[in-house]
Design a protein around this motif. Structure first.
Motif: not given
Length: 286
Positions: A185-187, A239-241, A246-247
């Motif tokens: 969540s932090q990432a 970029m966020a997607y 990945q996360q």
């Protein structure tokens, strides 16, 4: 609005990827023809002719979906179960399952585009204005819920939501697993802002297309909005997607490495139940 109207048709693909905590997916699937009009009604007031058209097309699409698409979803579920059974929940394997799911979603988007075109083309100016206001309300509500709070609280809420989704599939999470969810969540950081900004951008593109709904360019434009949404993403959201995907994959890999035999057994049982629920649908047998 379109995402709310047609997203339920995609539930069979999305449920496993999202680990949605739904114990009766078969029941939800059987009732989509009743659920979808309610979601559309949240956005605009349809006249009788539009309601009849929606009902007719929805039944056709659901019949097509069950007979032609669900069999491949059963195979997809089998591949997921094999991954778990053979301890092969890897980043590479998850990328492949994601590509397969994305292709399945694409087939549904292509199938419904002509019906969406006909339905939206028949909307009045008053209905389009209603849609425009509903979009503004939607973004305002999401902004308040997901962005206009301190980032630490956003991260804590995201952690809580993910733990809630995971528990029905894995059972109670261990301390190490909960810490891993918190790190995930932090990432993701301030991704809510990019997500909502991109949602508003897509809605604006739809409103602009609706202003040209009588033109020949409307259907190809709508096809892009439904079938190739990523081509309209904002650079920041793109970029966020990529980071979000990945996360998510890394989280699932790590959670399985941290899982106990009992958790893996529960996951297999839940996946098996979902597969059995779908395989027992009357439309499949018919």
């Amino acid at each position: 609005m379109l995402s709310r109207l047609f997203k339920p048709l995609l539930i069979a693909v999305a449920f496993a990827l999202a680990l949605a905590a739904c114990s009766r997916i078969d029941l939800a699937y059987r009732n989509l023809d009743r659920l979808v009009p309610w979601s559309l009604g949240d956005y605009l007031d349809m006249n009788r002719e539009q309601k009849v058209l929606l009902d007719e097309r929805l039944k056709q699409h659901l019949a097509w979906h069950c007979k032609t698409q669900l069999p491949s979803y059963l195979d997809w579920l089998d591949r997921v179960r094999t991954m778990v059974a053979e301890d092969q929940v890897t980043d590479q394997a998850l990328q492949q399952r994601t590509r397969e799911a994305r292709a399945a979603i694409g087939r549904v988007a292509e199938e419904i585009t002509p019906s969406a075109t006909e339905l939206l083309r028949g909307m009045s100016d008053a209905q389009v204005a209603e849609m425009r206001q509903a979009f503004r309300d939607d973004i305002s509500e999401r902004q308040k819920k997901y962005v206009d709070t301190p980032l630490p609280k956003q991260i804590a809420r995201r952690t809580e939501r993910m733990e809630k989704r995971l528990t029905p599939w894995l059972g109670e999470l261990s301390a190490a697993q909960r810490l891993r969810v918190q790190a995930w969540s932090q990432a993701l950081g301030d991704q809510n802002r990019q997500w909502i900004a991109n949602r508003a951008h897509w809605q604006q593109q739809l409103v602009l297309a609706m202003d040209q709904r009588s033109d020949a360019s409307f259907e190809p434009r709508l096809a892009q909005l439904l079938q190739r949404k990523e081509s309209l993403w904002t650079p920041a959201y793109r970029m966020a997607y990529q980071n979000t995907e990945q996360q998510a994959r890394t989280l699932l890999v790590d959670l399985m490495q941290l899982s106990t035999p009992a958790q893996r057994q529960l996951l297999q049982q839940r996946l098996g139940k979902v597969r059995n629920d779908f395989s027992e649908l009357k439309c499949l047998k018919g």
